[in-house]
Design a protein around this motif. Structure first.
Motif, PDB file in Angstrom:
ATOM      1  N   GLY A  86       0.841  -1.193   0.000  1.00 25.47           N
ATOM      2  CA  GLY A  86       0.000   0.000   0.000  1.00 25.47           C
ATOM      3  C   GLY A  86       0.873   1.238   0.000  1.00 25.47           C
ATOM      4  O   GLY A  86       1.894   1.313  -0.695  1.00 25.47           O
ATOM      5  N   GLU A  87       0.486   2.222   0.799  1.00 26.96           N
ATOM      6  CA  GLU A  87       1.290   3.443   0.904  1.00 26.96           C
ATOM      7  C   GLU A  87       2.622   3.110   1.570  1.00 26.96           C
ATOM      8  O   GLU A  87       2.656   2.537   2.654  1.00 26.96           O
ATOM      9  CB  GLU A  87       0.542   4.501   1.715  1.00 26.96           C
ATOM     10  CG  GLU A  87       1.303   5.819   1.810  1.00 26.96           C
ATOM     11  CD  GLU A  87       0.578   6.861   2.632  1.00 26.96           C
ATOM     12  OE1 GLU A  87       1.091   7.996   2.729  1.00 26.96           O
ATOM     13  OE2 GLU A  87      -0.502   6.542   3.180  1.00 26.96           O
ATOM     14  N   ASP A  88       3.732   3.471   0.924  1.00 21.39           N
ATOM     15  CA  ASP A  88       5.028   3.100   1.489  1.00 21.39           C
ATOM     16  C   ASP A  88       5.508   4.125   2.509  1.00 21.39           C
ATOM     17  O   ASP A  88       4.878   5.168   2.731  1.00 21.39           O
ATOM     18  CB  ASP A  88       6.071   2.892   0.388  1.00 21.39           C
ATOM     19  CG  ASP A  88       6.395   4.159  -0.386  1.00 21.39           C
ATOM     20  OD1 ASP A  88       6.084   5.273   0.088  1.00 21.39           O
ATOM     21  OD2 ASP A  88       6.972   4.050  -1.484  1.00 21.39           O
ATOM     22  N   GLY A  89       6.636   3.810   3.150  1.00 21.69           N
ATOM     23  CA  GLY A  89       7.150   4.659   4.211  1.00 21.69           C
ATOM     24  C   GLY A  89       7.591   6.024   3.737  1.00 21.69           C
ATOM     25  O   GLY A  89       7.500   7.009   4.490  1.00 21.69           O
ATOM     26  N   LEU A  90       8.095   6.129   2.513  1.00 22.34           N
ATOM     27  CA  LEU A  90       8.534   7.432   2.003  1.00 22.34           C
ATOM     28  C   LEU A  90       7.350   8.383   1.854  1.00 22.34           C
ATOM     29  O   LEU A  90       7.441   9.570   2.177  1.00 22.34           O
ATOM     30  CB  LEU A  90       9.264   7.267   0.663  1.00 22.34           C
ATOM     31  CG  LEU A  90      10.623   6.564   0.724  1.00 22.34           C
ATOM     32  CD1 LEU A  90      11.207   6.433  -0.679  1.00 22.34           C
ATOM     33  CD2 LEU A  90      11.584   7.305   1.641  1.00 22.34           C
ATOM     34  N   SER A  91       6.231   7.856   1.382  1.00 22.51           N
ATOM     35  CA  SER A  91       5.033   8.685   1.258  1.00 22.51           C
ATOM     36  C   SER A  91       4.550   9.141   2.632  1.00 22.51           C
ATOM     37  O   SER A  91       4.193  10.315   2.821  1.00 22.51           O
ATOM     38  CB  SER A  91       3.929   7.906   0.545  1.00 22.51           C
ATOM     39  OG  SER A  91       2.712   8.632   0.547  1.00 22.51           O
ATOM     40  N   LEU A  92       4.559   8.223   3.590  1.00 26.32           N
ATOM     41  CA  LEU A  92       4.129   8.589   4.937  1.00 26.32           C
ATOM     42  C   LEU A  92       5.110   9.573   5.570  1.00 26.32           C
ATOM     43  O   LEU A  92       4.700  10.509   6.262  1.00 26.32           O
ATOM     44  CB  LEU A  92       4.019   7.340   5.809  1.00 26.32           C
ATOM     45  CG  LEU A  92       3.500   7.543   7.238  1.00 26.32           C
ATOM     46  CD1 LEU A  92       2.105   8.167   7.228  1.00 26.32           C
ATOM     47  CD2 LEU A  92       3.486   6.224   8.002  1.00 26.32           C
ATOM     48  N   CYS A  93       6.405   9.393   5.315  1.00 28.63           N
ATOM     49  CA  CYS A  93       7.407  10.327   5.825  1.00 28.63           C
ATOM     50  C   CYS A  93       7.163  11.733   5.270  1.00 28.63           C
ATOM     51  O   CYS A  93       7.230  12.722   6.008  1.00 28.63           O
ATOM     52  CB  CYS A  93       8.806   9.843   5.449  1.00 28.63           C
ATOM     53  SG  CYS A  93      10.154  10.917   6.001  1.00 28.63           S
ATOM     54  N   ARG A  94       6.857  11.818   3.984  1.00 31.70           N
ATOM     55  CA  ARG A  94       6.576  13.119   3.364  1.00 31.70           C
ATOM     56  C   ARG A  94       5.383  13.782   4.045  1.00 31.70           C
ATOM     57  O   ARG A  94       5.403  14.989   4.328  1.00 31.70           O
ATOM     58  CB  ARG A  94       6.285  12.928   1.874  1.00 31.70           C
ATOM     59  CG  ARG A  94       6.047  14.237   1.111  1.00 31.70           C
ATOM     60  CD  ARG A  94       5.707  13.973  -0.337  1.00 31.70           C
ATOM     61  NE  ARG A  94       6.805  13.346  -1.065  1.00 31.70           N
ATOM     62  CZ  ARG A  94       6.817  12.070  -1.468  1.00 31.70           C
ATOM     63  NH1 ARG A  94       5.776  11.277  -1.197  1.00 31.70           N
ATOM     64  NH2 ARG A  94       7.837  11.594  -2.121  1.00 31.70           N
ATOM     65  N   TRP A  95       4.351  13.004   4.354  1.00 33.00           N
ATOM     66  CA  TRP A  95       3.147  13.532   5.027  1.00 33.00           C
ATOM     67  C   TRP A  95       3.494  14.015   6.435  1.00 33.00           C
ATOM     68  O   TRP A  95       3.049  15.086   6.859  1.00 33.00           O
ATOM     69  CB  TRP A  95       2.094  12.437   5.079  1.00 33.00           C
ATOM     70  CG  TRP A  95       0.829  12.816   5.796  1.00 33.00           C
ATOM     71  CD1 TRP A  95      -0.190  13.585   5.328  1.00 33.00           C
ATOM     72  CD2 TRP A  95       0.451  12.415   7.124  1.00 33.00           C
ATOM     73  NE1 TRP A  95      -1.188  13.692   6.278  1.00 33.00           N
ATOM     74  CE2 TRP A  95      -0.822  12.984   7.382  1.00 33.00           C
ATOM     75  CE3 TRP A  95       1.048  11.633   8.100  1.00 33.00           C
ATOM     76  CZ2 TRP A  95      -1.492  12.789   8.598  1.00 33.00           C
ATOM     77  CZ3 TRP A  95       0.378  11.439   9.305  1.00 33.00           C
ATOM     78  CH2 TRP A  95      -0.868  12.019   9.543  1.00 33.00           C
ATOM     79  N   LEU A  96       4.300  13.248   7.161  1.00 34.94           N
ATOM     80  CA  LEU A  96       4.682  13.624   8.517  1.00 34.94           C
ATOM     81  C   LEU A  96       5.484  14.923   8.523  1.00 34.94           C
ATOM     82  O   LEU A  96       5.245  15.814   9.337  1.00 34.94           O
ATOM     83  CB  LEU A  96       5.496  12.503   9.168  1.00 34.94           C
ATOM     84  CG  LEU A  96       4.724  11.240   9.557  1.00 34.94           C
ATOM     85  CD1 LEU A  96       5.683  10.099   9.867  1.00 34.94           C
ATOM     86  CD2 LEU A  96       3.824  11.514  10.749  1.00 34.94           C
ATOM     87  N   VAL A  97       6.449  15.022   7.624  1.00 32.26           N
ATOM     88  CA  VAL A  97       7.286  16.218   7.572  1.00 32.26           C
ATOM     89  C   VAL A  97       6.456  17.436   7.179  1.00 32.26           C
ATOM     90  O   VAL A  97       6.627  18.530   7.721  1.00 32.26           O
ATOM     91  CB  VAL A  97       8.458  16.010   6.585  1.00 32.26           C
ATOM     92  CG1 VAL A  97       9.215  17.313   6.360  1.00 32.26           C
ATOM     93  CG2 VAL A  97       9.404  14.928   7.112  1.00 32.26           C
ATOM     94  N   ALA A  98       5.520  17.258   6.246  1.00 35.81           N
ATOM     95  CA  ALA A  98       4.700  18.373   5.781  1.00 35.81           C
ATOM     96  C   ALA A  98       3.843  18.953   6.902  1.00 35.81           C
ATOM     97  O   ALA A  98       3.570  20.157   6.916  1.00 35.81           O
ATOM     98  CB  ALA A  98       3.810  17.926   4.619  1.00 35.81           C
ATOM     99  N   ARG A  99       3.446  18.111   7.847  1.00 35.69           N
ATOM    100  CA  ARG A  99       2.608  18.613   8.939  1.00 35.69           C
ATOM    101  C   ARG A  99       3.419  18.968  10.176  1.00 35.69           C
ATOM    102  O   ARG A  99       2.866  19.277  11.225  1.00 35.69           O
ATOM    103  CB  ARG A  99       1.507  17.617   9.292  1.00 35.69           C
ATOM    104  CG  ARG A  99       1.969  16.268   9.758  1.00 35.69           C
ATOM    105  CD  ARG A  99       0.795  15.359  10.061  1.00 35.69           C
ATOM    106  NE  ARG A  99       0.157  15.686  11.331  1.00 35.69           N
ATOM    107  CZ  ARG A  99      -1.074  15.343  11.675  1.00 35.69           C
ATOM    108  NH1 ARG A  99      -1.833  14.690  10.819  1.00 35.69           N
ATOM    109  NH2 ARG A  99      -1.583  15.652  12.838  1.00 35.69           N
ATOM    110  N   GLY A 100       4.741  18.949  10.053  1.00 34.85           N
ATOM    111  CA  GLY A 100       5.594  19.458  11.119  1.00 34.85           C
ATOM    112  C   GLY A 100       6.017  18.461  12.172  1.00 34.85           C
ATOM    113  O   GLY A 100       6.301  18.828  13.299  1.00 34.85           O
TER     114      GLY A 100
END
Length: 237
Positions: free
Chosen positions: A61-75
């Motif tokens: 499914g959604e990989d860790g890089l995509s989730l990392c990008r989401w986490l960083v974007a929200r601070g």
């Protein structure tokens, strides 16, 4: 007594990695939450105060890089990536996205523990979130700017900073059971040296100020085995 240590979120689709790692970190004094995929991880981030995420890159499914990008974007929170030996490109991309560190699988849990502690030491503790607007619940109006309550008769009641922060946290989550550990996270930040009894004491003082009968509270209700609940709707005043 509920732990007030930082809470680590472990995101890995491999149960034989996330569960033993969760047990190991709990033995080291951390609180942990486990997620098998990005969807569970997002739910955990929304529900709890997470100090750091240990995040596997390769997941269905959604990989860790995509989730990392989401986490960083929200601070935040900070991220330590778990990568396979051959994933040089993914490690570089992850660091460019804003990950704080990485570990190569298979890894030594003691080394990961050292890296977690190093990242937490250099990551500023989040400031407690204090609402800036006056809010009404029942017959009361809370003003966080002046740390006071306005009663139904218009009289002002002064609150301590701890009482005002705790009430503000409960107003942020009306009709939601909040554990002592969760309330400590919301009001004191990750570096709090407080303990769960401090929450009970503050609740008792608030009840004496706002409840007609503190022994039978109408607003701040105890949920045995769970925590406390603000039993009122909240609106802007």
């Amino acid at each position: 007594m509920e732990s007030t240590e930082p809470q680590i979120l472990i995101v890995d689709d491999a149960r034989d990695i996330r569960e033993p790692l969760g047990q190991y970190l709990r033995k080291q004094g951390f609180r942990t939450r486990l997620a098998a995929n990005a969807t569970e991880a997002r739910e955990a981030i929304d529900e709890a105060v997470i100090a750091l995420v240990v995040l596997d890159i390769m997941m269905p499914g959604e990989d860790g890089l995509s989730l990392c990008r989401w986490l960083v974007a929200r601070g935040g929170p900070p991220v330590i990536l778990l990568t396979a030996m051959a994933d040089d490109t993914d490690r570089i991309v992850g660091l460019e996205l804003g990950a704080d560190d990485y570990m190569v699988k298979p890894f030594n849990p003691r080394e990961l523990l050292a890296r977690i502690r190093a990242v937490l030491r250099r990551t500023p503790a989040p400031e407690p979130q204090i609402p800036s607007d006056r809010r009404r619940f029942g017959d009361w109006i809370h003003d966080p700017a002046t740390q006071s309550l306005e009663g139904p008769d218009g009289a002002s009641i002064e609150l301590t900073s701890g009482e005002s922060r705790l009430l503000g946290a409960m107003l942020d989550h009306p009709r939601t059971v909040l554990s002592r550990a969760r309330l400590l996270d919301l009001t004191a930040g990750r570096e709090a040296k407080a303990y769960d009894r401090a929450i009970d004491n503050t609740i008792s003082r608030l009840r004496r100020k706002i409840e007609a009968d503190p022994a039978n509270p109408r607003f701040i209700v105890t949920q045995w085995g769970g925590g406390y609940l603000l039993a009122a709707d909240v609106e802007d005043a």
